[in-house]
Write a protein that holds these residues in place. Structure first.
Motif, PDB file in Angstrom:
ATOM      1  N   GLU A 119       0.842  -1.209   0.000  1.00 21.62           N
ATOM      2  CA  GLU A 119       0.000   0.000   0.000  1.00 21.62           C
ATOM      3  C   GLU A 119       0.870   1.250   0.000  1.00 21.62           C
ATOM      4  N   SER A 120       1.933   1.202   0.794  1.00 18.05           N
ATOM      5  CA  SER A 120       2.801   2.392   0.862  1.00 18.05           C
ATOM      6  C   SER A 120       3.524   2.620  -0.475  1.00 18.05           C
ATOM      7  N   MET A 121       3.574   1.594  -1.314  1.00 18.09           N
ATOM      8  CA  MET A 121       4.194   1.727  -2.647  1.00 18.09           C
ATOM      9  C   MET A 121       3.162   2.128  -3.708  1.00 18.09           C
ATOM     10  N   GLY A 122       1.903   2.328  -3.293  1.00 20.36           N
ATOM     11  CA  GLY A 122       0.863   2.773  -4.241  1.00 20.36           C
ATOM     12  C   GLY A 122       0.002   1.653  -4.797  1.00 20.36           C
ATOM     13  N   PHE A 123       0.205   0.421  -4.314  1.00 16.45           N
ATOM     14  CA  PHE A 123      -0.638  -0.688  -4.763  1.00 16.45           C
ATOM     15  C   PHE A 123      -1.971  -0.617  -4.007  1.00 16.45           C
ATOM     16  N   ARG A 124      -3.022  -1.174  -4.616  1.00 17.73           N
ATOM     17  CA  ARG A 124      -4.307  -1.280  -3.937  1.00 17.73           C
ATOM     18  C   ARG A 124      -4.765  -2.738  -3.957  1.00 17.73           C
ATOM     19  N   GLN A 125      -5.610  -3.060  -2.985  1.00 16.37           N
ATOM     20  CA  GLN A 125      -6.080  -4.439  -2.878  1.00 16.37           C
ATOM     21  C   GLN A 125      -7.147  -4.721  -3.939  1.00 16.37           C
ATOM     22  N   VAL A 126      -7.080  -5.896  -4.564  1.00 15.75           N
ATOM     23  CA  VAL A 126      -8.139  -6.328  -5.481  1.00 15.75           C
ATOM     24  C   VAL A 126      -8.509  -7.773  -5.147  1.00 15.75           C
TER      25      VAL A 126
END
Ligand SMILES: CC(C)(COP(=O)(O)OP(=O)(O)OC[C@H]1O[C@@H](n2cnc3c(N)ncnc32)[C@H](O)[C@@H]1OP(=O)(O)O)[C@@H](O)C(=O)NCCC(=O)NCCS
Length: 167
Positions: A119-126
């Motif tokens: 998340e801190s790297m800009g990824f989001r959960q899917v």
């Protein structure tokens, strides 16, 4: 205190590095935190990897696998326990995402227990089910298959235009 991170350099790996990568990744795999990797698979996918080095000590590794048109996967991302939380994981993700953009990928995902990091790297959960079935090939090697409890995280990229490549 010296900034230890500034002494870290990233570079691609050679066949001589495979035993070090195996120790790093499989150390976490025995704790159930990552997928184990055989030497065979590491040689096969060595060109996907980047290593983080403190001199000649391998302190981190990670890879970008090409999965499908415009889709890549972060695999085998690990930092030695005593080197964690010093920004080395971020350095490798930045490198691998830059690689992904140079290759023309639009999205990169990871299957992980490290949600907060991604998340801190800009990824989001899917939802895992939203990813193409092609991704499950690697999962057949996983001791947890088919009862995966990892979280799927994804990031959208803006691929570099021709002539803009870096790295
Ligand atoms: C996931 C991993 C590679 C992260 O590497 P790292 O070098 O420790 O991460 P960084 O220092 O670059 O962290 C960057 C940011 O991510 C976040 N972060 C990293 N680890 C975190 C954690 N355990 N909990 C919450 N946030 C975390 C923080 O925002 C951190 O910035 P900060 O330290 O300034 O707060 C490392 O924890 C690891 O090797 N884990 C075991 C193997 C594993 O699970 N790999 C993932 C496979 S997909």
């Amino acid at each position: 205190m010296a900034d230890e991170k500034t002494d870290i350099t990233l570079r691609r790996l050679t066949v001589q590095d495979v035993p070090k990568v195996a120790d790093l990744v499989n150390g976490y795999a025995t704790l159930g935190q990552m997928l184990p990797r055989s030497h065979h698979k590491l040689y096969q996918f060595l060109r996907d990897f980047v290593g983080a080095w403190n001199g000649d000590q391998l302190v981190g590794c990670g890879s970008l696998a090409l999965i499908w048109e415009q889709l890549g996967e972060i695999r085998s991302l690990a930092v030695l326990p005593e080197w964690r939380r010093k920004g080395i994981g971020k350095m490798m993700i930045d490198y691998l995402l830059e690689d992904a953009k140079n290759l023309g990928l639009n999205q990169v995902f990871a299957l992980t227990y490290q949600q907060a990091f991604f998340e801190s790297m800009g990824f989001r959960q899917v939802a895992r089910e939203s990813l193409p079935h092609k991704i499950w090939g690697d999962c057949l090697d996983c001791p947890k298959f088919p009862n995966c409890d990892e979280t799927a995280m994804i990031i959208n990229l803006e691929p570099h235009q021709e002539g803009e490549e870096s790295l």
